[in-house]
Write a protein that holds these residues in place. Structure first.
Motif, PDB file in Angstrom:
ATOM      1  N   ARG A 126       0.497  -1.191  -0.509  1.00 38.41           N
ATOM      2  CA  ARG A 126      -0.281  -0.451  -0.302  1.00 38.41           C
ATOM      3  C   ARG A 126       0.862   1.065   0.168  1.00 38.41           C
ATOM      4  NH1 ARG A 126      -0.324  -2.170   5.025  1.00 38.41           N
ATOM      5  NH2 ARG A 126       0.291  -0.731   6.838  1.00 38.41           N
ATOM      6  N   SER A 127       2.444   0.724   0.708  1.00 38.36           N
ATOM      7  CA  SER A 127       2.848   2.399   0.387  1.00 38.36           C
ATOM      8  C   SER A 127       3.779   2.727  -0.779  1.00 38.36           C
ATOM      9  CB  SER A 127       3.443   2.321   2.092  1.00 38.36           C
ATOM     10  OG  SER A 127       3.970   0.854   2.452  1.00 38.36           O
ATOM     11  N   ALA A 128       3.973   1.527  -1.249  1.00 37.01           N
ATOM     12  CA  ALA A 128       4.564   1.156  -2.429  1.00 37.01           C
ATOM     13  C   ALA A 128       4.597   2.974  -2.981  1.00 37.01           C
ATOM     14  CB  ALA A 128       4.846   0.431  -3.181  1.00 37.01           C
ATOM     15  N   GLN A 129       5.213   3.254  -3.673  1.00 37.25           N
ATOM     16  CA  GLN A 129       5.838   4.634  -4.588  1.00 37.25           C
ATOM     17  C   GLN A 129       7.097   3.892  -6.002  1.00 37.25           C
ATOM     18  OE1 GLN A 129       4.663   7.971  -3.900  1.00 37.25           O
ATOM     19  NE2 GLN A 129       5.774   8.506  -2.101  1.00 37.25           N
ATOM     20  N   LEU A 130       6.887   4.017  -7.477  1.00 32.96           N
ATOM     21  CA  LEU A 130       7.570   3.883  -8.541  1.00 32.96           C
ATOM     22  C   LEU A 130       7.593   5.014  -9.118  1.00 32.96           C
ATOM     23  CD1 LEU A 130       9.166   1.924 -10.261  1.00 32.96           C
ATOM     24  CD2 LEU A 130       7.111   1.737 -11.392  1.00 32.96           C
ATOM     25  N   ARG A 131       9.608   5.380  -9.118  1.00 36.87           N
ATOM     26  CA  ARG A 131       9.544   6.108  -9.741  1.00 36.87           C
ATOM     27  C   ARG A 131      10.398   6.041 -10.686  1.00 36.87           C
ATOM     28  NH1 ARG A 131       8.300  10.864  -7.865  1.00 36.87           N
ATOM     29  NH2 ARG A 131       7.436  10.717  -5.319  1.00 36.87           N
ATOM     30  N   ALA A 132      10.126   6.089 -12.585  1.00 36.09           N
ATOM     31  CA  ALA A 132      11.714   6.138 -13.263  1.00 36.09           C
ATOM     32  C   ALA A 132      12.237   7.027 -13.668  1.00 36.09           C
ATOM     33  CB  ALA A 132      10.657   5.016 -13.886  1.00 36.09           C
ATOM     34  N   LEU A 133      13.446   7.168 -14.351  1.00 37.73           N
ATOM     35  CA  LEU A 133      14.109   7.784 -14.984  1.00 37.73           C
ATOM     36  C   LEU A 133      14.866   7.309 -16.363  1.00 37.73           C
ATOM     37  CD1 LEU A 133      15.790   9.229 -11.589  1.00 37.73           C
ATOM     38  CD2 LEU A 133      14.385  11.311 -12.968  1.00 37.73           C
ATOM     39  N   GLU A 134      14.984   8.347 -17.662  1.00 35.28           N
ATOM     40  CA  GLU A 134      15.875   7.689 -18.525  1.00 35.28           C
ATOM     41  C   GLU A 134      16.783   7.603 -18.976  1.00 35.28           C
ATOM     42  OE1 GLU A 134      13.641   6.576 -21.838  1.00 35.28           O
ATOM     43  OE2 GLU A 134      14.881   7.981 -23.130  1.00 35.28           O
ATOM     44  N   LYS A 135      17.735   7.317 -18.509  1.00 36.58           N
ATOM     45  CA  LYS A 135      19.145   8.428 -19.225  1.00 36.58           C
ATOM     46  C   LYS A 135      19.297   8.461 -20.871  1.00 36.58           C
ATOM     47  CE  LYS A 135      24.489   7.393 -19.012  1.00 36.58           C
ATOM     48  NZ  LYS A 135      25.677   7.096 -18.933  1.00 36.58           N
ATOM     49  N   THR A 136      19.387   9.880 -20.798  1.00 41.55           N
ATOM     50  CA  THR A 136      19.573  10.631 -22.120  1.00 41.55           C
ATOM     51  C   THR A 136      20.735  10.138 -22.987  1.00 41.55           C
ATOM     52  OG1 THR A 136      20.296  12.541 -20.716  1.00 41.55           O
ATOM     53  CG2 THR A 136      18.208  13.049 -20.835  1.00 41.55           C
TER      54      THR A 136
END
Ligand SMILES: C[S@@+](CC[C@H](N)C(=O)[O-])C[C@H]1O[C@@H](n2cnc3c(N)ncnc32)[C@H](O)[C@@H]1O
Length: 300
Positions: A290-300
């Motif tokens: 319930r407290s999970a959060q996913l963040r995602a980034l891409e290398k340029t």
């Protein structure tokens, strides 16, 4: 969060991926499946028993992965620079760890030793911190890593209690915390102190910062980093890292003075601006998500 992780990392045949928190191998298996027939996965975990479980689960993919017991802070020394298409960090502890009282992670499981080491080869345990740190250091840890509003009170209570008898078990610590802060609302009063001790025992925040720095090195341009956090202390580190990496300028020193900014190409871009959270059906199936959060980034 398996579907969201696959969506963020977009595994494909021939790609090279890192699951730096391989745990029981659930995400790793999904990545190997999605990158069939020849995607490759590097998997690591600090916990030897997690790796045993992962090795069993991943056996059908033999030849397509390498597993090692390692701290993800060491990724840059293991994996070649600019060689990977995706890196996953699914932070915190696993259900396997929480459900085993003898590991000492849980305030809800049966009583166990105050241990909390992810890597059993490490000497320092939670009992060492609880029995030896002075009051102000304990309070600092509870505040910084647990955001415990009653940090000082908890620390003082522990120091007074241990003068009579040293803490040995999770149950003894839970009992003391319950006597200091009776239960109110949904959250157990020991939640924050246990989180803080676990983070301190395993040096989790320093390891996270090193792994984020390693992501910049080991990902190829276009490679993606996905991070699942479970509480605001680690999420803040990821958010700040993302903010820094996606900025199109640098500035000297610690303070961003607009006149002193130097333009640059941002080393990364957000895959999605807002964190992804699990949907209701996932939380119903696994309340710990319930407290999970996913963040995602891409290398340029
Ligand atoms: C939430 S679980 C991962 C579950 C996994 N994604 C799965 O599908 O089963 C987190 C795992 O990360 C490991 N871990 C936490 N910090 C670590 C670190 N600094 N280096 C390596 N592994 C770490 C823990 O031992 C635990 O097994």
């Amino acid at each position: 969060m398996v579907a969201a992780v696959l969506d963020a990392l977009r595994p494909r045949p021939g790609g090279r991926y890192v699951d730096a928190t391989v745990g029981g191998g659930g995400h790793a298996e999904a990545i190997l499946q999605a990158s069939s027939p020849d995607g490759f996965l590097y998997g690591c975990d600090r916990d030897a028993s997690a790796l045993e479980a992962a090795a069993q689960r991943l056996a059908p993919y033999a030849g397509r992965y390498e597993l090692r017991q390692a701290n993800f802070s060491e990724l840059a020394g293991w994996i070649e620079g600019a060689s990977c298409d995706g890196l996953l960090l699914d932070l915190g502890v696993s259900s396997m760890q929480l459900d085993r009282p003898e590991r000492g992670f849980s305030f809800q499981a049966e009583e166990g030793p105050l241990d909390m080491r992810m890597d059993a080869r490490q000497a320092l345990t939670a009992a060492d911190l609880v029995n030896n740190l002075d009051e102000s250091e304990l309070a600092r840890i509870f505040r910084k890593y647990g955001e415990e509003p009653q940090a000082r009170r908890m620390a003082r209570g522990i120091v007074q209690a241990r003068a009579r008898e040293r803490f040995r078990t999770t149950g003894e610590l839970v009992k003391l915390i319950e006597s200091l802060a009776p239960r109110s609302g949904k959250r157990h009063p020991a939640t924050r102190v246990f989180q803080a001790l676990r983070i301190a025992v395993n040096n989790e925040m320093e390891a996270l910062s090193s792994a984020l720095a390693a992501a910049c090195t080991i990902l190829k341009p276009g490679g993606r980093l996905a991070v699942i956090t479970f509480h605001s202390v680690e999420d803040r580190i990821v958010k700040n890292f993302g903010r820094e990496q996606t900025r199109e300028y640098t500035f000297p020193g610690e303070v961003d003075v607009p006149e002193l900014r130097q333009p640059r190409k941002a080393p990364m871009k957000w895959v999605h601006r807002k964190a992804i959270q699990p949907d209701e059906s996932e939380v119903a199936e696994n309340p710990r998500a319930r407290s999970a959060q996913l963040r995602a980034l891409e290398k340029t």
